[in-house]
Scaffold this active site. Sequence first.
Site, PDB file in Angstrom:
ATOM      1  NE  ARG A   1       6.787 104.989 111.980  1.00 56.69           N
ATOM      2  CZ  ARG A   1       7.115 105.044 110.701  1.00 56.69           C
ATOM      3  NH1 ARG A   1       8.228 104.466 110.287  1.00 56.69           N
ATOM      4  NH2 ARG A   1       6.348 105.661 109.838  1.00 56.69           N
TER       5      ARG A   1
ATOM      6  CD1 TRP B   1       7.805 113.630 116.219  1.00 55.54           C
ATOM      7  CD2 TRP B   1       6.555 114.496 114.568  1.00 55.54           C
ATOM      8  NE1 TRP B   1       8.443 114.755 115.753  1.00 55.54           N
ATOM      9  CE2 TRP B   1       7.700 115.312 114.748  1.00 55.54           C
ATOM     10  CE3 TRP B   1       5.630 114.858 113.597  1.00 55.54           C
ATOM     11  CZ2 TRP B   1       7.933 116.444 113.982  1.00 55.54           C
ATOM     12  CZ3 TRP B   1       5.866 115.989 112.834  1.00 55.54           C
ATOM     13  CH2 TRP B   1       7.023 116.760 113.032  1.00 55.54           C
TER      14      TRP B   1
ATOM     15  CE  LYS C   1      16.664 105.769 111.318  1.00 55.55           C
ATOM     16  NZ  LYS C   1      17.636 106.858 111.200  1.00 55.55           N
TER      17      LYS C   1
ATOM     18  CG  HIS D   1      32.888 136.376 102.199  1.00 55.62           C
ATOM     19  ND1 HIS D   1      33.480 137.522 101.697  1.00 55.62           N
ATOM     20  CD2 HIS D   1      33.614 135.342 101.692  1.00 55.62           C
ATOM     21  CE1 HIS D   1      34.487 137.196 100.904  1.00 55.62           C
ATOM     22  NE2 HIS D   1      34.582 135.865 100.885  1.00 55.62           N
TER      23      HIS D   1
ATOM     24  CE  LYS E   1      23.417 112.792 112.275  1.00 53.35           C
ATOM     25  NZ  LYS E   1      23.010 112.405 111.013  1.00 53.35           N
TER      26      LYS E   1
ATOM     27  CB  CYS F   1       2.511 108.512 114.059  1.00 53.33           C
ATOM     28  SG  CYS F   1       2.005 110.143 114.595  1.00 53.33           S
TER      29      CYS F   1
ATOM     30  CD  GLU G   1      19.934 114.717 113.035  1.00 53.20           C
ATOM     31  OE1 GLU G   1      18.945 114.283 112.451  1.00 53.20           O
ATOM     32  OE2 GLU G   1      21.056 114.176 112.939  1.00 53.20           O
TER      33      GLU G   1
ATOM     34  CD  GLU H   1      25.136 113.660 108.251  1.00 51.43           C
ATOM     35  OE1 GLU H   1      24.304 114.437 107.749  1.00 51.43           O
ATOM     36  OE2 GLU H   1      24.795 112.730 109.007  1.00 51.43           O
TER      37      GLU H   1
ATOM     38  CG  ASN I   1       2.302 107.194 110.290  1.00 50.45           C
ATOM     39  OD1 ASN I   1       2.554 108.372 110.475  1.00 50.45           O
ATOM     40  ND2 ASN I   1       3.102 106.382 109.626  1.00 50.45           N
ATOM     41  N   GLY I   2      -0.028 109.710 109.728  1.00 50.31           N
ATOM     42  CA  GLY I   2      -0.182 110.529 108.531  1.00 50.31           C
ATOM     43  C   GLY I   2      -0.869 111.825 108.888  1.00 50.31           C
TER      44      GLY I   2
HETATM   45  C1  G6P Z   1      14.438 112.655 109.243  1.00 57.31           C
HETATM   46  C2  G6P Z   1      15.500 111.956 110.056  1.00 57.31           C
HETATM   47  C3  G6P Z   1      16.857 112.149 109.388  1.00 57.31           C
HETATM   48  C4  G6P Z   1      16.810 111.646 107.945  1.00 57.31           C
HETATM   49  C5  G6P Z   1      15.695 112.339 107.159  1.00 57.31           C
HETATM   50  C6  G6P Z   1      15.475 111.678 105.810  1.00 57.31           C
HETATM   51  O1  G6P Z   1      14.603 114.027 109.320  1.00 57.31           O
HETATM   52  O2  G6P Z   1      15.527 112.474 111.372  1.00 57.31           O
HETATM   53  O3  G6P Z   1      17.824 111.408 110.104  1.00 57.31           O
HETATM   54  O4  G6P Z   1      18.029 111.902 107.336  1.00 57.31           O
HETATM   55  O5  G6P Z   1      14.461 112.222 107.870  1.00 57.31           O
HETATM   56  O6  G6P Z   1      15.056 110.357 106.015  1.00 57.31           O
HETATM   57  P1  G6P Z   1      15.122 109.233 104.913  1.00 57.31           P
HETATM   58  O7  G6P Z   1      14.476 108.029 105.546  1.00 57.31           O
HETATM   59  O8  G6P Z   1      14.349 109.744 103.747  1.00 57.31           O
HETATM   60  O9  G6P Z   1      16.545 109.014 104.584  1.00 57.31           O
END
Ligand code: G6P
Length: 611
Positions: free
Chosen positions: A27, A74, A606, A510, A491, A2, A494, A487, A100-101
Amino acid sequence: MCGIVGYIGKKEAKPILINGLFRLEYRGYDSAGIATIENNGLKVVKNKGRVNDLNNTKGIDSLKGTIGIGHTRWATHGKPSSTNSHPHMDNSENFAVVHNGIIENYADLKEFLKSHKYKFLSETDTEVIPNLIHFYFESSKKTGNMRFLDAIANTCKMLKGSYALEILSSMYPDNMIVVRKDSPLVIGKGVEENYISSDIPAILSFTKDFYLLNDNEFAFISRDSIDFYDSELNKIDKECQNITWNAGAAEKDGYADFMLKEINEQPKSIRETIGSRISKNSKTLLPDIDLDKKYLNSINKIFIVACGTAMHAGYATKPIFEGLCEIPVEVDAASEFRYRNPLINEKTLCIFVTQSGETADTIAALKLAKSKGAKTIAISNVIGSSITREADYTVYTHAGPEIAVASTKAYTSQIVLLAIVAIYFAEILEKNLEKCSELKNDILLLPTKLEEVLKNTDKIKEFAKKIYKEKDVFFIGRGIDYSVAQEGSLKLKEISYIHSEAYPSGELKHGAIALIENGVTVVSVLTNRMLVEKSVSNLLEVVTRGAKTFIVTNQELNHDFDEVITIPKTSTLISPVLSVVPLQILAYYISKEKGLDVDKPRNLAKSVTVE
Ligand code: G6P
């Protein structure tokens, strides 16, 4: 999770709010809405969908007020719908709130309000807030502005959970009140106007002067003044901070998407992260971490705690800390760490990595570590973010604003900064100084090598075209390459919605190898000379079973694979900074081939400011 924005000044608020919401859309993008104060009182326009949909919503053109609040959602409590969108009003329609929260005790508060005849329209946790404000406003003994503030302060005392709130009232048409607890909120100061936002970049084109609120602090805002109060409504002073970021850093600069821009910015962001912290033949400089040899000798464990991509930066750098400082390192997901009673005490050093500095689990984990006597370091990208105000020491990645939801440049900057911290500690401890100096040289060469990696993207783009319709992709690697595989896999999931899993190369047989059949893609990272032969054997195991292979390597391979992307050689310890880039680009082009919204993937946000 949010985004909220606010404006109070002499200009029409609506275009400023919409502009801010577009920038905060990363957000959350389930719904959007704004409220303004018009001549005849509060007016709310909101809708399910994105900010663009709000722009076409009935009634939006009639908003002409010069004070307003906005929200991009969100969804947590209640599905995305127009009714569940913010702003929410109280039953008397005298108070409008964006939030937001999460209000954890909203069900109890709802029951309490229902017993006082309040009615609820939405399924959200937020709707209790304007109604509680109305309830306390009615019973307040204070007068004037203090009555408005008193009602909100009493409301906050009832709330459990996290919140950044902006509140408007038709009875106070020239004021707005904001408050925060465990959710971000900044106030931008202008001339006869003030701005509010969840983050700095969203309003950076309007002002560079910011006030940062701490938890449980209130701001009573007018066009030409801002008064700050603590939780007991005692007036407090706050210093205005000037932010040096350039507003252009938050624009796409001609790239199709923020993610592509941010991938390509990595040579620059790594240069910024390095700054003057390391140089050839001189000691590493990290004046923000004031830890001495006696302390570093006394610690017996380092925890690196984070979420998502930031946690992967922890995995990638565990071998650097262990190799240089000779201190065992544990990497943990913040959401696990905080609930598993981790074994920490004053001999534990805890490092928290977070791009945004606002991730709720990471902040809670830091508070837990502090309460157990550990020293805490925050690695963050956002100046003045919440975690930086909690940690004993903070070091900034200086990667510049990262807007795309999928993190790219923040990850590589976090690895470089963590490596610099490890070198800094090893130098203080006078351990492995030769290795430190080699690693420093390799780090200094990274920006140029990254430029080289970014020049060779055609083959990756072609491979993306071949595999974008697939349902499953496997990522494998050994040691540090496995952390990069994790990672790369994240990606891909996501932004392309393709199911993918990362496995240590030797572990695949395994279990997961049962899923390898004709045509399945296996992506492998291979940068460790000592492990090349073993890793190639693992690859041949999947090739024999019909897998297509995409390899990222800086080694000579004596076998043919479907696609081999060669990256420049560097020390294995810092190789993730280079080897991850082809995987970022592969995920990007697969998402583009599928016609998806790369910057705003479904269901994600994010900055995850809820547990
Ligand atoms: C969310 C984002 C990720 C990020 C994670 C941690 O899940 O989508 O891209 O890595 O939060 O965020 P931060 O701001 O704590 O690095």
